[in-house]
Design a protein around this motif. Sequence first.
Motif, mmCIF file in Angstrom:
data_model
loop_
_atom_site.group_PDB
_atom_site.id
_atom_site.type_symbol
_atom_site.label_atom_id
_atom_site.label_comp_id
_atom_site.label_asym_id
_atom_site.label_seq_id
_atom_site.Cartn_x
_atom_site.Cartn_y
_atom_site.Cartn_z
ATOM 1 N N ILE A 1 0.854 -1.185 0.000
ATOM 2 C CA ILE A 1 0.000 0.000 0.000
ATOM 3 C C ILE A 1 0.890 1.234 0.000
ATOM 4 O O ILE A 1 2.082 1.148 0.289
ATOM 5 C CB ILE A 1 -0.905 0.044 1.244
ATOM 6 C CG1 ILE A 1 -0.037 -0.090 2.503
ATOM 7 C CG2 ILE A 1 -1.991 -0.996 1.188
ATOM 8 C CD1 ILE A 1 -0.536 0.724 3.626
ATOM 9 N N ASP A 2 0.266 2.348 -0.281
ATOM 10 C CA ASP A 2 1.014 3.603 -0.206
ATOM 11 C C ASP A 2 1.101 4.013 1.262
ATOM 12 O O ASP A 2 0.093 4.236 1.924
ATOM 13 C CB ASP A 2 0.278 4.680 -1.015
ATOM 14 C CG ASP A 2 1.053 5.982 -0.999
ATOM 15 O OD1 ASP A 2 1.747 6.259 -1.981
ATOM 16 O OD2 ASP A 2 0.971 6.709 0.034
ATOM 17 N N LEU A 3 2.305 4.072 1.774
ATOM 18 C CA LEU A 3 2.497 4.298 3.211
ATOM 19 C C LEU A 3 1.954 5.654 3.662
ATOM 20 O O LEU A 3 1.328 5.764 4.718
ATOM 21 C CB LEU A 3 3.992 4.176 3.550
ATOM 22 C CG LEU A 3 4.318 4.191 5.031
ATOM 23 C CD1 LEU A 3 3.548 3.114 5.796
ATOM 24 C CD2 LEU A 3 5.811 4.009 5.246
ATOM 25 N N ALA A 4 2.162 6.683 2.851
ATOM 26 C CA ALA A 4 1.680 8.017 3.239
ATOM 27 C C ALA A 4 0.160 8.016 3.348
ATOM 28 O O ALA A 4 -0.401 8.556 4.307
ATOM 29 C CB ALA A 4 2.154 9.058 2.226
ATOM 30 N N ASP A 5 -0.506 7.374 2.367
ATOM 31 C CA ASP A 5 -1.972 7.289 2.426
ATOM 32 C C ASP A 5 -2.409 6.547 3.683
ATOM 33 O O ASP A 5 -3.353 6.926 4.361
ATOM 34 C CB ASP A 5 -2.512 6.512 1.209
ATOM 35 C CG ASP A 5 -2.570 7.387 -0.029
ATOM 36 O OD1 ASP A 5 -2.322 8.602 0.119
ATOM 37 O OD2 ASP A 5 -2.834 6.833 -1.112
ATOM 38 N N TYR A 6 -1.690 5.467 3.958
ATOM 39 C CA TYR A 6 -2.049 4.636 5.120
ATOM 40 C C TYR A 6 -1.916 5.437 6.414
ATOM 41 O O TYR A 6 -2.783 5.403 7.277
ATOM 42 C CB TYR A 6 -1.165 3.382 5.158
ATOM 43 C CG TYR A 6 -1.611 2.399 6.206
ATOM 44 C CD1 TYR A 6 -2.776 1.671 6.039
ATOM 45 C CD2 TYR A 6 -0.875 2.207 7.372
ATOM 46 C CE1 TYR A 6 -3.207 0.778 7.014
ATOM 47 C CE2 TYR A 6 -1.300 1.318 8.351
ATOM 48 C CZ TYR A 6 -2.462 0.604 8.164
ATOM 49 O OH TYR A 6 -2.887 -0.276 9.112
#
Length: 418
Positions: A404-409
């Motif tokens: 997953i996109d870590l920043a989004d998470y």
Amino acid sequence: MIALRCAGCAEVPAEPDALACAACGDLLAFELDTDRVHAHAIEEISRLRKASADPRDRSGVWRFRELLPPVADDAITTLREGDVPLIDAPRGASYAGVDELAYLHLGMNPTASFKDAGMTVAISHARERGARAAVCASTGNTAASMAAYAARAGMSAVVIAPVDGISAAKVAQTLDYGAHVVAVEGDFDDALRAVRALDPATVAVVNSVNPYRIEGQKTAAFVLLEQRRWETPDWVVLPGGNLGNASALGKGFREARGIGLTARLPRLAVVQAAGAAPFARAWREGRDLVPVRAETDATAIRIGAPASWKKARAEVRFSAGTVLDVTDAEIAEARAIVGRDGVGCEPASAASLAGLRKLVASGAVAPDADVVCVLTGHVLKDTAYAARYHASEAPHANAIARGIDLADYLNLVMLTRA
Ligand code: F0G
């Protein structure tokens, strides 16, 4: 200044290592002559000793040695136990429905449970008497504590433990300290019966039927009060199993008042797990205790025939306190809340917060009451329980996010946790 007597009939025991009165069978208890101790001296000595390098002075138990049965200096076996923090608990407070709350975290002791404060005194006394082995029945914490202190004292240690349902973390810890663990068919009550049948003159029995244990554990009351500048809380809430700790804390608060360290007593609330609640039932019905077959996931307090119920009842009555029980589900939920304050505890300990919530809901404790909940064991004492909880109750907290996109998470986490 301090004398051993029967807690029931006041008979003085003839045998120095007796665990029960030869006349009436009740447990023994030390009696402190509080008239001969001066509050200012204790306060001052305790303050000064905190800055000393002497291991006895750095212990939150032996720092109060004028209030304990005497033990020769070279027998004192200490791991700097006792000085545990009183931690404010805003999330716990709002969960229970009180304005403010603090935890006395006895899980911050050297072997991570409240047992250490009692064990240092019991093992030191046994060492002075020349005992070569210590033995106890245990649901895990007494075992680990005995094992550690016996190791320090150069004594062998043998644990009698129920074959099922004790935390693997506690067994591993006990084995690490070099103790022998004997599993018995049956539960804690069966194990304790076997241990109490041994001759205390040949082996040191260090369960809380040993009055030296109670003396050590009473210092938790002094440590609590000292951190509050000797201001007494309205309520102290703690879990109850074999009921040694309720007896010990009640005694500590009584003695603090007797000496003049404090002006009043806190009310004690003892909380049992619903499946192991013979004391709560006896209290409700105003009768003597009738043992039960105990069953609860809070394995530390899976005890159906508590040895110290008479002592505990006397302390709860004297403090105008109460006894209640909470379900395993209430314990699980409360334990998760203790964690959310960044503190954490083992299941049995969370009975205190669960019990407080119930007492506030019923109106027995006012929302503006000044309350301390006692946490008896560290969060790492029962990791299997915690892992089960997170797998079933809060699977999202266990998420292992891949690809997953870590920043989004992180944005999502911050939104949901705010
Ligand atoms: N909390 C924890 C974490 C405990 O381990 C125990 C007792 C209690 C509460 C209850 O204290 O027995 O003085 O009323 N554990 C014992 C043991 C029985 O063997 O470790 P109590």
